[in-house]
Write a protein that holds these residues in place. Sequence first.
Motif, short mmCIF file in Angstrom:
data_model
loop_
_atom_site.label_atom_id
_atom_site.label_comp_id
_atom_site.label_asym_id
_atom_site.label_seq_id
_atom_site.Cartn_x
_atom_site.Cartn_y
_atom_site.Cartn_z
N TYR A 130 0.92 -1.07 -0.02
CA TYR A 130 0.17 0.01 0.09
C TYR A 130 0.88 1.09 0.03
CZ TYR A 130 0.98 0.33 4.89
OH TYR A 130 1.52 0.84 6.09
N HIS B 169 -2.52 -2.45 7.70
CA HIS B 169 -1.35 -1.87 7.24
C HIS B 169 -0.44 -1.88 8.40
CE1 HIS B 169 -4.95 0.02 5.56
NE2 HIS B 169 -4.50 -0.14 4.31
N GLU C 223 -4.42 0.74 -2.02
CA GLU C 223 -4.29 -0.54 -1.52
C GLU C 223 -3.80 -1.22 -3.14
OE1 GLU C 223 -4.44 -1.68 1.24
OE2 GLU C 223 -5.94 -0.20 2.21
#
Length: 195
Positions: A108, A175, A125
């Motif tokens: 990402y 993340h 993403e």
Amino acid sequence: MNGQGVPDAVLEFWEAFVDDVAATADAYRESGWDVLELHPGDVAPQPGPLDRPTLGGDEGDGDADAGADADPAPDPDVDRLGFDVLVPDDEFDALESLLDDGFAASSYETFRAERGGAAFVLVVERDEASERAVFVPLHYRPSDTERLRRLASQRGVVHAYVRPLSRRRVVTFSHEEPDSFFGDGEDAGDDPESA
């Protein structure tokens, strides 16, 4: 704050942010990527500023009544750590179709700016293998994310929970560099320090 509960700073700069998101999406497309752009109707930090920690769950938030036996562990009861992102049904359907077609975010990228007391973050993403990307724009007031920021730093992860109006359908993106959502080191790659 306006009548809809949206911070005025967000409304003031949202249109310019959306234009920046569209320009970034166009740049991705020009590089050969397929892009799905999401347009959130609401973004809420999880936990939010009104979510109270349980006894002994939040470091630094305890008081004399908490007692000596309070567990110093950081909020073990918090199971949602990130941003709740409400998107239109048709966009969520398109996201689910993309996942059904094999989309898997392998990396990402984040772009972040602050204007007028609000933070704006674009999370891209990326499925590197298929050159497909999902654009997830976020906004928040930094004062509303102090607890989230601390917990994300402690756990080393922050999530984006993308959903339609129904909470029964959720796509979660995880993340492992939460600081990029909150501004720490955001310019490190663009403006290296002089030796």
